[in-house]
Design a protein around this motif. Structure first.
Motif, PDB file in Angstrom:
ATOM      1  N   THR A 326     -27.661  30.798  13.113  1.00 52.60           N
ATOM      2  CA  THR A 326     -27.695  30.412  14.481  1.00 52.60           C
ATOM      3  C   THR A 326     -26.936  31.109  15.270  1.00 52.60           C
ATOM      4  OG1 THR A 326     -25.270  29.058  14.078  1.00 52.60           O
ATOM      5  CG2 THR A 326     -27.445  27.818  13.809  1.00 52.60           C
ATOM      6  N   ALA A 327     -26.196  32.007  14.606  1.00 57.76           N
ATOM      7  CA  ALA A 327     -25.589  33.319  15.502  1.00 57.76           C
ATOM      8  C   ALA A 327     -25.081  34.345  14.695  1.00 57.76           C
ATOM      9  CB  ALA A 327     -24.524  32.834  16.365  1.00 57.76           C
ATOM     10  N   ALA A 328     -24.937  35.488  15.327  1.00 53.41           N
ATOM     11  CA  ALA A 328     -24.321  36.664  14.568  1.00 53.41           C
ATOM     12  C   ALA A 328     -23.671  37.563  15.717  1.00 53.41           C
ATOM     13  CB  ALA A 328     -25.541  37.365  13.651  1.00 53.41           C
ATOM     14  N   ALA A 329     -22.769  38.477  15.004  1.00 56.37           N
ATOM     15  CA  ALA A 329     -21.834  39.264  15.867  1.00 56.37           C
ATOM     16  C   ALA A 329     -21.448  40.507  14.740  1.00 56.37           C
ATOM     17  CB  ALA A 329     -20.693  38.435  16.594  1.00 56.37           C
ATOM     18  N   SER A 330     -21.214  41.571  15.614  1.00 57.73           N
ATOM     19  CA  SER A 330     -20.578  42.716  14.976  1.00 57.73           C
ATOM     20  C   SER A 330     -19.067  42.437  15.163  1.00 57.73           C
ATOM     21  CB  SER A 330     -20.904  44.251  15.747  1.00 57.73           C
ATOM     22  OG  SER A 330     -22.336  44.332  15.516  1.00 57.73           O
ATOM     23  N   VAL A 331     -18.412  42.717  13.936  1.00 58.88           N
ATOM     24  CA  VAL A 331     -16.894  42.152  14.207  1.00 58.88           C
ATOM     25  C   VAL A 331     -15.740  43.628  14.372  1.00 58.88           C
ATOM     26  CG1 VAL A 331     -17.062  39.999  13.273  1.00 58.88           C
ATOM     27  CG2 VAL A 331     -16.741  41.974  11.696  1.00 58.88           C
ATOM     28  N   GLY A 332     -16.405  44.824  14.685  1.00 58.57           N
ATOM     29  CA  GLY A 332     -15.863  46.039  14.719  1.00 58.57           C
ATOM     30  C   GLY A 332     -15.139  46.769  13.488  1.00 58.57           C
ATOM     31  N   ASP A 333     -15.602  46.302  12.328  1.00 60.66           N
ATOM     32  CA  ASP A 333     -15.491  46.872  11.109  1.00 60.66           C
ATOM     33  C   ASP A 333     -16.651  47.280  10.331  1.00 60.66           C
ATOM     34  OD1 ASP A 333     -16.183  44.580  10.337  1.00 60.66           O
ATOM     35  OD2 ASP A 333     -14.541  43.906   9.061  1.00 60.66           O
ATOM     36  N   GLY A 334     -17.566  47.592  10.866  1.00 64.74           N
ATOM     37  CA  GLY A 334     -18.790  48.107  10.507  1.00 64.74           C
ATOM     38  C   GLY A 334     -19.376  46.935   9.542  1.00 64.74           C
TER      39      GLY A 334
END
Length: 739
Positions: A326-334
């Motif tokens: 339903t959703a996805a996001a980059s989290v700043g650690d690759g």
């Protein structure tokens, strides 16, 4: 990552969808689909087996942001506020963050709590470093700088847009050290750049977006900013300013942002940072709830109706990573984290990372809380309630297995189908719910009898099916001889000049010290044929008050009360009643439990008719109990108003003096006592039963100068005290008979 809500700019209608692309904003993430297929082969074998995460995704809460070490969730309260909660992935205790207007997450694990629902308008900021939840917050006030929030850089610094006196804007790094707030301008941006927004910071670098150019031909720009030096190192052109979109992302190899046009819908513009090659990846319609997250050279994207895919922005290769999310996001650690479900691991949050073998690993990092069944644990609904004994109200109670629920209660009167529906309340929000019923339906005292009480409970988030508990309750009240609607309250009958008979149902208790009429209903027309109309009480054995009337020929007619405010067809009682000029009924004068009748003839004789309880012959033969009553122009059987045990009688003489005759319980009376003068102001005196539910009968006085209720005191020396009423207000000359 930014939490943004729709503003006033021209693409505001698309913002909610864009939130799903990159921001995991409020109100975007829905519950994951019910079933996923098996994990695709593109995911490293065995990686999903690491699924038993210690972190708990609160049931029914919405995802509000993800960082390398944890995630935010929010839940809506009954008053519309949102409670924010930080949960670390390592299984540590969650940290409540209150009910902020808005928030953002970035700069590692820094949560920014702000004073506006749209982060681009936040000025008063509180930075919480969730890598150390016990550390004090760092408060930054951008107001004195005429600034607004752009993105967070770390535990004590943010990017902010500052407005100059001439209306131009600049991008500044704002830092709080101790009590001192400092700021420095970012160099290398166009002089007319405005409407700044930013990505999450990575390794001291941030991607910012802005609008530039003439007012009638604004275009967009993107710039990579080195935070330490405050300078721009790379720039990219964009057709749109993008202020309405928050989809800025970058990696070592690519920069990317969200765009929109009417032909393609939502799409991702990506640019290779080395070759400057651009690529357009279409996501779908604005309302498709599409998501996209950058991971190195891979763009992870999809929507709730399709599989989770990874597109290599360099080679064009596509791989399927999971059946759906339903959703996805980059989290700043690759890595990328998505919210979804798999057949092997169920619902939760899953981290995607590039594996050493060139594939991808999939690890479950948070699991939903187990659903506690919603049940009724206790029910406190009495089988019978006497509303006169309880003060006119009753409190019904239920205890649920969970406090995060609401309860709606419906009481339905079995005989009539009348019902009242209201929400129960839980003052302590502890699963205990109470409904205080005031004994009315639609503002009218509810009828006596059997009721069904249905309590319907459901969770605020709708995560489980509602549950219902049904209970019976019987409502009773002390019998009121002047009650024709079986609801304990006095009904007063009045005939107007055209012969229409009306019934006013009074409230069973005064409202703010004033006797009020709750409902008026027309009984019927043609009542001007009667010389006397008298509320007679229960004279036929039924539970409800009856009515007798004498026509011009001296025939008495009996109207049997149905208990719903109406009467059966009239029945002849007998003739010869033309000899009487006054009638007084409705009171038990001989202590046998049945209502009796008094009549005075034109020569002054007072006659007593004892009630029988027989509808065919409601009165026994008359007995003379007095003489000389021709001095009175009104007599009223009021019941026990002076404290003795028998029913009393009041009589008004031609001078307006009211006299009390204390009942002896045998149809006769003690010597008269003067109550007071001035009663000639009233044309009708009505023994109205217990109007105020204090256990004593009362008197209604009607006249051109106003209508009043005289409450009985139980005192022989001062048996009546006057109180105001809204009954017949402004109608003092409208009615020719009141009973």
């Amino acid at each position: 990552m930014q939490h943004r809500t729709a503003g006033t700019a021209r693409l505001a209608t698309a913002v909610a969808t864009v939130l799903a692309v990159t921001s995991l904003g409020a109100g975007v993430l829905a519950t994951a689909p019910a079933a996923f297929a098996a994990t695709p082969a593109a995911v490293s074998a065995g990686s999903a087996a690491e699924a038993d995460s210690p972190a708990v995704l609160p049931e029914g809460a919405d995802l509000g942001g993800i960082s390398p070490s944890g995630f935010l969730t929010y839940s809506f309260e009954r008053d519309g506020s949102r409670k924010l909660l930080w949960t670390p992935f390592d299984g540590g205790a969650p940290t409540p963050l209150g009910e902020p207007e808005g928030w953002a997450l970035g700069g590692g694990d820094v949560v920014v709590l702000g004073d506006a629902g749209w982060t681009a308008r936040m000025t008063a900021l509180s930075l919480r470093n969730m890598a150390d939840p016990s550390a004090p917050a760092v408060d930054i006030d951008l107001g004195p700088l005429d600034g607004t929030y752009v993105t967070v850089l770390g535990p004590d610094s943010v990017l902010a847009q500052l407005r100059n006196g001439d209306g131009t804007t600049e991008l500044h790094v704002v830092t709080k050290a101790g009590a001192e707030t400092t700021h420095r301008k970012v160099e290398g941006l166009p002089a007319d750049a405005a409407d700044f927004f930013g990505s999450d910071v990575q390794d001291g670098t941030v991607l910012v977006g802005y609008a530039t150019g003439p007012a009638d031909a604004r275009t967009g720009g993107r710039a990579v900013v080195d935070v330490a030096t405050g300078t721009v190192s790379e720039t990219y052109a964009s057709a749109e300013g993008g202020y309405d979109f928050s989809g800025l992302q970058f990696s070592d190899s690519h920069v990317a942002w969200t765009d929109y046009d009417s032909a393609s819908g939502l799409y991702i513009t990506s640019v290779d940072r080395t070759t400057k090659e651009r690529k357009k990846t279409v996501l779908g319609a604005r309302d498709s709830e599409a998501y996209a997250a950058l991971m190195g050279s891979w763009l992870v994207h999809g929507d709730p109706t399709t599989a989770v895919k990874a597109l290599d922005l360099t080679t064009g290769e596509t791989r399927e990573l999971a059946p759906r999310a339903t959703a996805a996001a980059s989290v700043g650690d690759g890595t990328v984290v998505f919210q979804g479900e798999t057949a092997a691991d169920g619902k939760g949050l899953f981290r995607i990372a590039e594996a050493a073998d060139g594939g991808f690993s999939l690890t479950k990092v948070a699991s939903p809380a187990s659903a506690v069944p919603l049940t009724f644990e206790q029910t406190q609904v009495p089988e019978t309630v006497n509303l006169d004994e309880s003060g006119g109200s009753v409190t019904l109670n239920w205890t649920l297995s969970r406090p995060d629920a609401s309860v709606v209660v419906t009481l339905t009167h079995t005989a009539t189908g009348k019902e009242v529906t209201e929400a129960a309340y839980s003052p302590a929000e502890d699963g205990h719910f109470a409904f205080a019923w005031d004994g009315t339906i639609d503002g009218v005292d509810a009828p006596n009898g059997a009721y069904t009480v249905e309590a319907r409970a459901e969770l605020h988030n709708g995560a489980v099916e509602p549950v219902t508990r049904t209970s019976p309750v019987t409502v009773t009240r002390t019998a009121n001889p002047h009650d024709f609607t079986d609801n304990g309250s006095t009904d007063v009958l009045a005939r107007d000049a055209s012969g229409v008979l009306w019934r006013d149902d009074l409230r069973d208790r005064p409202v703010d010290g004033r006797v009020e009429s709750a409902q008026r209903a027309q009984i019927g027309a043609g009542w001007n044929t009667y010389t006397h109309i008298e509320a007679a009480g229960n004279i036929a054995g039924a539970a409800h008050g009856d009515l007798v009337a004498v026509d011009g020929s001296g025939t008495m007619w009996h109207y049997l009360g149905k208990g719903d405010g109406t009467f059966t067809a009239r029945r002849q009682v007998g003739g010869g009643w033309q000899v009487y000029d006054k009638l007084a009924g409705g009171s038990d004068l001989n202590a046998d439990g049945r209502a009796d009748l008094l009549a005075t003839d034109t020569s002054g004789g007072l006659w007593f008719y004892a009630g029988t309880g027989d509808a065919a012959q409601p009165y026994k033969p008359r007995v003379k109990v007095g003489s000389g009553w021709q001095i009175y122009n009104q007599i009223t059987a009021v019941g026990n108003i002076a404290g003795a045990s028998g029913g009393d009688l009041v009589a008004r003489d031609k001078d307006g003096v009211l006299w009390l005759y204390l009942g002896k319980e045998d149809g006769t009376f003690a010597a008269r006592r003067e109550i007071g003068g001035g009663w000639q102001a009233f044309s009708q005196l009505v023994g109205a039963g217990d109007v105020d539910s204090d256990g004593r009968p009362d008197l209604v006085a009607y006249g051109a100068g106003g209508t009043y209720v005289y409450r009985s005191t139980g005192s022989l020396t001062s048996p009546l005290t006057r109180t105001d009423t809204a009954l017949y207000a402004g109608e003092g000359t409208k009615f020719t008979s009141v009973s």
